[in-house]
Design an enzyme around this catalytic site. Sequence first.
Site, PDB file in Angstrom:
ATOM      1  N   TYR A  30       0.851  -1.138  -0.032  1.00  0.00           N
ATOM      2  CA  TYR A  30      -0.007   0.187  -0.008  1.00  0.00           C
ATOM      3  C   TYR A  30       0.886   1.263   0.061  1.00  0.00           C
ATOM      4  O   TYR A  30       1.875   1.404   0.655  1.00  0.00           O
ATOM      5  CB  TYR A  30      -0.920  -0.051   1.320  1.00  0.00           C
ATOM      6  CG  TYR A  30      -1.509   1.509   1.450  1.00  0.00           C
ATOM      7  CD1 TYR A  30      -2.831   1.728   0.727  1.00  0.00           C
ATOM      8  CD2 TYR A  30      -0.961   2.336   2.384  1.00  0.00           C
ATOM      9  CE1 TYR A  30      -3.173   2.924   0.590  1.00  0.00           C
ATOM     10  CE2 TYR A  30      -1.900   3.310   2.685  1.00  0.00           C
ATOM     11  CZ  TYR A  30      -2.911   3.833   1.702  1.00  0.00           C
ATOM     12  OH  TYR A  30      -3.359   5.069   1.816  1.00  0.00           O
ATOM     13  N   TYR A  83     -16.177  39.742  40.741  1.00  0.00           N
ATOM     14  CA  TYR A  83     -15.461  38.459  40.244  1.00  0.00           C
ATOM     15  C   TYR A  83     -14.597  38.707  39.195  1.00  0.00           C
ATOM     16  O   TYR A  83     -13.436  38.226  39.233  1.00  0.00           O
ATOM     17  CB  TYR A  83     -16.626  37.632  39.571  1.00  0.00           C
ATOM     18  CG  TYR A  83     -17.449  36.979  40.207  1.00  0.00           C
ATOM     19  CD1 TYR A  83     -17.814  37.065  41.639  1.00  0.00           C
ATOM     20  CD2 TYR A  83     -18.450  35.886  39.840  1.00  0.00           C
ATOM     21  CE1 TYR A  83     -18.620  36.429  42.484  1.00  0.00           C
ATOM     22  CE2 TYR A  83     -19.339  35.301  40.672  1.00  0.00           C
ATOM     23  CZ  TYR A  83     -19.429  35.517  42.092  1.00  0.00           C
ATOM     24  OH  TYR A  83     -20.393  34.944  42.957  1.00  0.00           O
ATOM     25  N   ARG A 105     -11.662  39.893  41.591  1.00  0.00           N
ATOM     26  CA  ARG A 105     -11.343  39.028  42.774  1.00  0.00           C
ATOM     27  C   ARG A 105     -11.041  37.505  42.112  1.00  0.00           C
ATOM     28  O   ARG A 105     -10.080  36.734  42.715  1.00  0.00           O
ATOM     29  CB  ARG A 105     -12.559  38.833  43.589  1.00  0.00           C
ATOM     30  CG  ARG A 105     -12.276  38.112  44.769  1.00  0.00           C
ATOM     31  CD  ARG A 105     -13.408  38.202  45.774  1.00  0.00           C
ATOM     32  NE  ARG A 105     -14.729  38.812  45.384  1.00  0.00           N
ATOM     33  CZ  ARG A 105     -15.968  38.215  45.445  1.00  0.00           C
ATOM     34  NH1 ARG A 105     -16.058  36.896  46.089  1.00  0.00           N
ATOM     35  NH2 ARG A 105     -17.164  38.781  45.180  1.00  0.00           N
TER      36      ARG A 105
END
Length: 649
Positions: A165, A379, A382
């Site tokens: 192959y 967020y 923090r």
Amino acid sequence: MPSIHRTYPEMSGWQCPARTPPIPSSGSDRKPLNATLRTKPDNGRHQGCKGRPVCGAQVPGSGLLDTDDTIEDVLEDNDFVELAVQGDTMSTDFIPCQPGVSHLTAAYKESAEFLFPRWQQPDIDRSGQLGRGLYKIKLTLEAEKKVVQSRELLDTIVKENKVVYGITTGFGKFARTVIPELQENLVRSHSAGVGNPLSPERTRMLLALRINVLAKGYSGISPETLDQMIQAFNVGASGDLAPLSHLALGLMGEGKMWSPKSGWADAKYVLEAHGLKPISLKPKEGLALINGTQMITSLGAEAVERAEAIARQADIIAALTLEVLKGTTKAFDSDIHKLRPHPGQIEVALRFRSLLDSDHHPSEIAESHRFCDRVQDAYTMRCCPQVHGITNDTINFVKNIINTEINSATDNPMVFSERGETISGGNFHGEYPAKALDFLAIAVHELASISERRIERLCNPSLSELPAFLVNEGGLNSGFMIAHCTAASLVSENKVLCHPSSVDSLSTSAATEDHVSMGGWAARKALRVVEHVEQVLAIELLAACQGIEFLRPLRTTTPLEKVYELVRSVVKPWMKDRFMSPDIEAAHRLLLDQKASDIKWCPGSQVWNVAKPYIDKYKTEVIPESRPVSPTAFSLDPPVSQRKRCRHE
């Protein structure tokens, strides 16, 4: 008809045909080059060139023209000529952004240093340097021996008419069909890509990674063909479009190629200009040149390298924003992060402390609100260690996969010369890098997502205590209003790009190739996501520096003041509305990886390089961190800073 492209000294070889009007071809318009140049319309960005001499002219194949030659005497239809005009310079607000336009064009210099495939294994950093032309490639004697042994086995298979192959048979559905000579046709038929070409840097990186695979000695490439590929790399030539088939097609002298010497031109002319001959493929060599994951890994390596750079700089930018918004450092206390010991989270928190520690780097801004009545920060400030942290950990995870992939043999069939055997397997399947790069895009996107929310807080007077949109005389001036919209748009686009491509698969090749990774798209969109993240953080960097203007004469910490000074070296404060795109681009260039400035991609120093010495010094001092009194933390008996206590004793 032929056309003319002006070449500017800073971008030698750069072309933009779409912007260049054709040169009339009637007999009455036959002019020497100097006369043609003087009558060529200007594009509005550069000064006219009337009266300035032509320094040189170049055509495909690197031929040089005399300035008295007429266009029609030397050029055929669809040919181009590049002109270098003495004293011609780019406008400072001009930003080249056409697909395929390369910084290498202006900066490429032939390197005298070598890397050795197979025995000196490249990683992501080295691969990027190869793409930027900082190294040549040279085989070791051990690699040459392995390549020769592998090729000798294939020559034996062909000589004995074995049915194997990919060596004596076709491919896919034609795997049982014996075809004695098919390698060139394989390359031609597989060169079916569409769209704009990759930049020369990315194509050079693709070629380098393919050479590295072939040098391992499991692909059956002949020493002669591999040597020609290395010569093409070392002179700076690169194939046309992204897939490996197009790369191989150029080496065969077909299609288009690029080099610093000739620009884009027919491949046979580019090879000829460098004294190279088109390769003639032996059995199995076509398959050896095109079968593997090198396009995915070359683009993926760049995405990882840039993601790594922007992730560490995101910490610096967020720390600057926290200072402007008068946030607290309490959330970065090391004891908090020891209780959730993810490596990325711990590292990000340490970077914040190193930039904001009040004992180590006193901040007048921080002291001005030490006893305010705010209980805790949002967020977006923090939780930076948690959000930025997982991005860092993900980048490291993906980096390991891409580095492994770079140094893997991904051909099929594999040639094991020591066993006298070829084996058909599946190392070419791109699932590993595809999945990793989808993950990378998702993780890095969060840096932009949280950054855009911080930009909102900077621009919103009810959240920032600063003038609306960070500009005086609001209404007359819009300030950062639309810059924030740009950031929001980029984040929104990233949300679509973060949809994983590797969860999809389409069966092709008569159901022989019935599961594929879609890794090429995973790599391309990961790069786009990273670039969008860079641009969003560039906007936040500008907004944070603008916020400092309204807090003066108070000063922030020493490292953050250095960052502010760096930004102000390329972007002035906003006193009133002005053209903002060049400012964003200037800030973006400051965020590019420092390796880019090795070949002058961006001016000046980089944000990370300005802050890094302070971060490194903080890490090595090994003294107690400061824990100043703050209303965001409750204590029965607020302790004196441990560092101050040590100094007192």
